[in-house]
Each structure stands twice: as C-alpha cells, then as structure tokens.
Design an enzyme around this catalytic site. Structure first.
Site: not given
Length: 484
Positions: A76, A151, A175
């Site tokens: 990420k 997210s 998330s």
C-alpha cells in the site's frame, strides 16, 4: 501462475517449477494489461522488481532462501520505500521519495520478497470507497461502476484481480476488512501494537495498524509472519513473542465458543447480507463450534466516538505538512501565512480538509472536554464491552459491512452515510483488538465478508478458524469475470 496462492507459489519457486524472474514478469504483464481499467497501482516498480527477482533466483539456487524469497507482492502506498515514491495518494506527497524503509518494508526485503509496486488508496487513508485518491478512483474488479471499499481499495482490488498474490494494507477504522469484503478477498487487522508503524504514514496514531490482504487465510498467515515483529523505533509496538501463524492453521475448531453480537444484526444490515452471514455461521457450527448470542451494548456509539478521536489525531499528525520541510509547496507565496494557507489548501483533498477541521475544532480550547475527552470515555465503554464478551466466548463473528460494494458517487454527497459503511468494523479499532474479514457468500453476484474478532494477540485463532472455514467452502476461490 496468477491463480496460485502465495503458499503454492512459494513451493513452485522452491522446486524449480518456475523462476522468480518468470513469475515477476508474468504479474508485471498482467498489471500492464489489466490495471489501466482498475487503477489499483499508483507506482509499478518494474526495474526494481525484476532486479529483486533475479537476486531471489540466485538465493534460491544457493540454498539460502526463505518461504518468501522470490514471491511477488505489493505495498500500500502508505509504507515508506527507500528511493521509491510514497505518496499516501495525496498531492501533498506527490514528490516525496523516502530516504528510508518502513519496518514492514524492511521485513519483506530481508525475506527476499519481490515488490511489484505501490497500490492506490484513499488520500491519507481517509475514506471507505477509494474515491478520494489524488491519482483517481480505484475500480472494483467485480463491477466497473462499483467502489472497491477503502482505504486499502487498491490492495484489495489488485489481489482480487490476480494482479498480485498479496498486498500490505492498513486499518484505522476498517480499511483492511471493508475493502477485503467488497472485493471478495481475505484481510486481517492485527492487534494494535503487533505490527510496527515506523515508516507508515500516520492518520490516527492510536488506531492505525498495518496488516495483510491475500486470497486465503493461509497466505495472510504467511504475510503476518513477516509483518509482525517488535520494533524499538515504534514506541507503541508491543514487545511480545511472535508465534508462527501457519503452525496452528489445521487445528480443529470443535468446541470453540463463538459469540454473535445482537447489535450487529440490526436494521442497518441488508436482509440478504444477514442471510449470507447466518449461512456462514451455520458452516462454523457444522465444524464443531458452539454459537451463542452476546451483547456489545455500546456499539451504536462507536461511529460518533471514532469520528471525534480519529479527526482529532489526524489534525495533529497532518499539521507537519506545511510546505516548508517537505511535501507540496504553493507557487510564489506572498508571505509565510500565504505559504501555509495555500500549500495546505492546494495540497490536501476535500475529505482530508474536512477531517482536519473537525479534529482541530474538537481539540480547541473550551471544546476538548466536551468532545475529545468524552469520546475517549466512550471508547473505554466499548473496550469494556469486548472484555466482558470474551469472558464468555473465544471469538466474535458478524458482518464486515452493511452492504455489498456500492456505486461510485452514491454516498459522496453525505459524509455521514459514507462513515456508516464502517459501523461494524470501527469498534474493533477503538478497542485495539484483531479483526479479520473472509469471503462468505454472494449477494446480487457480489462478494460479502464475514468478520471475525479475536481477543488481544489472538491472531492465530482468527487465522485457524478462517482457514478451517475456507477448507469447507469455496467463496475465497471465486474470481471476478475477466480476471480468472
């Protein structure tokens, strides 16, 4: 090769079925072909990945490999990677090249894993739909008009589309688990303090936690074996032995006591979702688990408490981005005040600015006791609910999200509607507990997730139950059309 799990790829590399260079090139080709339609990557590290793959092949040939040597994965874009842009999906950090690695990044490098690139996300990890990225929204591979969740939507979408076997992610209010549920993959948020936050760009420091997204519980266990470690550079990292998370995957779950919180099955939950979750619970009963209803009475207070605490911490953490030391700086500032105002106004997106303003208000003189202190008191009540529940049960299960994946722009005009997407996941972050989402059915041909919540540092049990569930079902093997 892209349909193999991390465990299968690791074995294939060890036995010489394929080389890491061949494997890495295969995934890079898939990213080049498929990702323009998904936008799940911000940065693809083709040259670096092939160099790491070549080095991994040499290690394997020399007999110096680990189970991760030569296995591709993605980070990420919130974890610092030395020499590679780390943007947190924000214009503010569009030019940021970290001079150091996050501890999680460093751990994967030590194991010889191959980083394919950095995945897209909501800006500064603030969002539940991946619509707030400076680099454009991520598309859910299950439908071109659907959000992947957020997210960590880029990580979840990339794993679901078989563009990478696994990816790192972070979870501040759901998330990891919510995008995992909406994309039909497996995601784990560990206990707060289990994974180092050093080099992980902060959103809300008392809630943020890194974890894995993969297709199976076994792969998530292999990732957590690398990610979890004590780190003296993170003062919130817990100095506690890290077990081998793959060692107990095959244990029987017969006699395990599982709690169903009645507050998770309210009118907030779609009726079809409820039916699928109950079908999954029945599967756990068939495996020998005992199911009983429990109560988490302060669950309804988790969203309002979270949306005071998280913005308050974000307003403090993001105050460092002022256009002076690093990050975006506006053109031709008239004076220092103009530099601060325009750099932050132009560098941050709308959702980030909204949360900074809410947080600054909650922390301001005269309001601290009314909002922030009160929210922290509510947080204690939520934590106590879980402590009481774990006196009676070993594990808690329920839905991960209220609905399957929803359409783009369907909730953008109402922030509260969007915040309620995390209604079943936020309380776990407030209490600091580990939580996991696994594929558990389909509604309207879209995947849905079953959430499992464990006691502190009980990740091994979550992975064990999830693995046993995945041995008895095939929801985790489903792939979106066009990405098989």
């Amino acid at each position: 090769m892209h349909n193999k799990t991390v465990a299968e790829l690791s074995k294939g590399l060890a036995t010489g079925e394929f080389s890491s260079v061949e494997l890495t090139q295969h995934f890079l080709n898939r990213i080049a072909k498929q990702d323009p339609g998904l936008n799940s990557f911000i940065t693809v590290c083709e040259d670096e990945a092939l160099a790491e793959a070549k080095a991994a092949d040499e290690k394997i040939a020399a007999g110096e490999s680990s189970e991760w040597t030569g296995v591709p994965f993605a980070h990420k874009d919130i974890f610092c990677t030395q020499g590679i842009k780390t943007s947190c999906a924000s214009k503010m950090l569009d030019n940021f090249i970290p001079p150091y690695d996050a501890t999680v990044t460093s751990n994967f490098k030590q194991q010889g894993a191959v980083c394919l690139g950095k995945t897209n996300m909501d800006e500064f990890a603030m969002g539940s739909s991946n619509e707030s990225s400076y680099y454009g929204r991520v598309v859910n591979p299950w439908g071109e008009n659907l959000v992947p969740g957020g997210s960590s939507g880029g990580s979840a979408a990339a794993v679901a589309a078989r563009l990478t076997p696994a990816a790192t992610a972070t979870d501040t209010g759901g998330s990891i688990r919510q995008p995992a549920a909406l994309c039909g993959v497996t995601g784990l948020k560990p206990t707060y303090g289990r994974v180092s936050r050093y080099g992980m760009i902060a959103f809300a420091s008392s809630l943020d936690q890194g974890g894995p997204i993969a297709r199976t519980a076994e792969d998530a266990a292999m990732m957590l074996n690398v990610m979890a470690s004590y780190d003296s550079k993170d003062s919130t990292c817990i100095e506690k032995d890290v077990p081998n998370y793959t060692a107990t995957l095959n244990n029987s779950i017969e006699g395990l006591n599982i709690g169903l919180p009645k507050e998770f099955f309210s009118d907030q939950l779609d009726a079809q979702m409820q039916q699928q979750v109950m079908n999954a619970v029945e599967e756990l009963r068939k495996l020998g688990a005992n199911i009983k209803e429990i109560s988490l009475p302060h669950t309804e207070l988790s969203v309002p408490a979270y949306y005071v605490i998280a913005p308050a911490e974000c307003s403090a953490n993001l105050s460092r981005f002022d256009g002076v030391r690093y990050g975006y700086r506006c053109e031709d500032p008239k004076d220092l005040e103009d530099l601060y105002c325009r750099s932050r106004t132009e560098g941050f997106g709308d959702e980030v600015k909204r949360r900074i303003m809410v947080g600054a208000y909650a922390l301001s003189a005269g309001y601290y006791d009314a909002y922030y202190r009160k929210a922290q008191q509510v947080r204690r009540l939520i934590k106590n609910d879980f402590t009481n529940a774990f006196n009676d049960v070993d594990l808690i299960v329920g839905p991960t999200s209220p609905t399957p994946a929803f359409g783009f722009n369907s909730k953008g005009d109402d922030p509260v509607k969007m915040y309620l997407e995390d209604i079943f996941t936020i309380s776990t972050n407030l209490a600091g507990l580990p939580g996991m989402s696994i594929p558990a059915g389909m509604v309207n041909n879209l995947p849905i997730g079953l959430q499992l919540i464990g006691n502190y540092f009980d990740e091994a049990r979550l992975l064990n139950v999830s693995h046993q569930f995945q041995q008895a079902t095939d929801w985790h093997t489903k792939a979106p059309n066009g990405y098989e």
